[in-house]
Design a protein around this motif. Structure first.
Motif, PDB file in Angstrom:
ATOM      1  N   GLY A 413       0.828  -1.190   0.000  1.00 26.16           N
ATOM      2  CA  GLY A 413       0.000   0.000   0.000  1.00 26.16           C
ATOM      3  C   GLY A 413       0.870   1.249   0.000  1.00 26.16           C
ATOM      4  O   GLY A 413       1.999   1.247   0.484  1.00 26.16           O
ATOM      5  N   TYR A 442      -4.620   6.692   1.289  1.00 23.66           N
ATOM      6  CA  TYR A 442      -3.982   5.376   1.232  1.00 23.66           C
ATOM      7  C   TYR A 442      -4.523   4.613   0.029  1.00 23.66           C
ATOM      8  O   TYR A 442      -5.740   4.461  -0.134  1.00 23.66           O
ATOM      9  N   PRO A 444      -4.452   0.971  -1.559  1.00 26.85           N
ATOM     10  CA  PRO A 444      -4.076  -0.389  -1.164  1.00 26.85           C
ATOM     11  C   PRO A 444      -3.433  -1.163  -2.310  1.00 26.85           C
ATOM     12  O   PRO A 444      -3.505  -0.745  -3.476  1.00 26.85           O
TER      13      PRO A 444
END
Length: 483
Positions: A413, A442, A444
């Motif tokens: 990630g 974020y 992934p």
């Protein structure tokens, strides 16, 4: 012990940010002193010399409502440095990226900063990965008028990962002795890209992840810190019986994603990256490197309540303890009973977040796919198949509505941080929605996240992964805005 009233308690504490004994400044016109300097921590009984950012009353800074960010930054280190005000939107020349556009601060030099800050939970750190890995980072809290009026105590939870080895030694271990790629201390220059790999041609869909190992953590740190302390000697934050808490969580770690676990306390997530969201109830919330969470907690009666940060995919944890006067405080082991789960590929928490202040509705005038690539062997991480120095800028014009789709083609990630802008998450893995306003999102493994923003000041703004070993090997490009 006689307990004072909640109002008296808060008045006596002046709404102290007790987690880091951070300074407050009554005179909005005076410049705040901030020093990049060395300091010594006690980490599980061992002395460790690290870097830090010291205000007049300890690590970090706190601004009152309406107060300008007027700071005199002094370099007390024996090496050049420069500080980035993460998530804030200063004029580009004050953004704190070496040589983009201003040079680093030399030892003994002082530089002044002055801009109108965004209210909320922010932080500041060296924009030099090895220095940030040596804890050259601290909280930057800008309080709002609502914070002052609210009947609650404010607590900061600043997270970091720590090694007794030097950052250079850590990078040698992570890269298998290949040196860690780039000299990122001169981020504005065209550093030698070395042996880059072009991953732009990789093709892989979600189904191809079946049976493939996701790389969660690429280094086992010696300790995990909350406000510079481990669970062998955690910070005990004294709170009032039946009180209300605003917990400002900052993930300043170099390479660790955490789950914040409030244990017996129910929490409301009310802001991410300094920007309000519609309240989300729960007891466990994820926070990647560079991200922040504001949690509201209500305490029932007397007691002691650990609030823990659990390392993704592992047993290690850190945290602090909220305790009323006289409460019995139990020892909390630094290792949990089982591995904490990884962030899920669908980012279910992120999909549930809704901003309270959406971007004005407009069609995107410019869209850009950004490919995130790389591998553990050799240890090299790229944006659009390139490392910093051979990168191709993402371009836009001031005022344009821009959508950037991050497509992660790697098995790790990547928390992607954009300087000088606040964006809104508008799509995850093909699902469209009006999500949170952020500065760090974020992405992934094998995931796709799209963000929307309005291009700001005409300047070079950095866009990079906030995993420091990834950044050190060149995982950065620029968002180049023209007038």
């Amino acid at each position: 012990m006689k307990l004072i009233s909640r109002r008296s308690f808060l008045a006596a504490g002046a709404a102290t940010l007790s987690a880091a004994a951070l300074p407050r400044f009554a005179n909005a016109q005076s410049a705040m002193a901030l020093s990049a300097a060395t300091r010594v921590l006690d980490v599980d009984g061992r002395a460790a010399t690290v870097f830090g950012l010291e205000g007049s009353s300890g690590q970090g800074l706190v601004l009152d409502p309406g107060q300008r960010f007027r700071v005199d930054l002094a370099n007390r280190l024996d090496v050049p440095t420069l500080i980035h005000w993460h998530g804030q939107i200063p004029p580009n020349e004050q953004d704190g990226v070496p040589d983009v556009p201003r040079p680093m601060l030399q030892p003994g030099e002082t530089r002044s900063y002055d801009y109108e800050p965004l209210p909320g939970t922010y932080w500041m750190h060296a924009h030099i990965p090895l220095q940030e890995m040596n804890l050259l980072a601290a909280a930057l809290i800008v309080r709002s008028a609502e914070d002052v009026k609210a009947d609650r105590q404010e607590v900061v939870m600043f997270l970091h990962d720590f090694s007794f080895k030097t950052p250079e030694e850590v990078m040698q271990e992570i890269t298998g002795g290949h040196g860690g790629g780039h000299d990122m201390s001169a981020m504005g220059g065209q550093s030698d890209p070395g042996a880059s790999m072009d991953h732009s041609g990789m093709k892989m869909d979600m189904s191809s992840m079946q049976g493939m190992a996701v790389d969660l953590n690429d280094y086992d740190w010696d300790a995990y810190l909350t406000n510079d302390r481990t669970l062998s000697d955690p910070q005990i934050v004294r709170v009032e019986k039946g009180g209300r808490i605003k917990l400002r969580v900052i993930n300043g770690a170099s390479a660790t994603v955490f789950w914040i676990d409030t244990g017996e306390l129910s929490a409301r997530l009310v802001a991410v990256d300094g920007h309000a969201v519609q309240p989300l109830e729960g007891k466990r919330f994820g926070v990647a490197m560079g991200q922040r969470l504001d949690l509201e907690l209500e305490l029932a009666g007397d007691g002691a309540w650990p609030v823990l940060a659990l390392r993704e995919g592992a047993k290690e944890r850190t945290g602090l303890i909220l305790a009323t006067p006289g409460a019995t405080i139990q020892k909390v082991p630094a290792l949990g009973d089982a591995d904490t789960p990884a962030f899920d590929i669908e980012l279910s928490q992120e999909q549930r977040l809704r901003a309270t202040d959406n971007l004005p509705p407009r069609a995107a005038q410019r869209t850009q796919m950004v490919m995130l690539g790389g591998s553990m062997q050799p240890y090299l991480w790229t944006i659009d198949g390139k490392v910093w120095g051979e990168h191709k800028p993402i371009v836009a014009t001031t005022g344009e509505r821009v959508e950037i789709m991050f497509h992660n083609m790697s098995m790790m990630g990547h928390p992607m941080h954009l300087h000088g802008h606040v964006f809104q998450v508008v799509e995850i893995n093909g699902k469209r929605f009006e999500g949170a306003r952020r500065d760090t999102v974020y992405v992934p493994p094998m995931g796709m996240v799209t963000v929307a923003l309005d291009a700001g000041e005409a300047a070079r703004w950095m866009l990079h992964c906030h995993h420091m070993p990834h950044l050190q090997t060149g995982m950065m490009t620029e968002f180049s805005v023209s007038a």
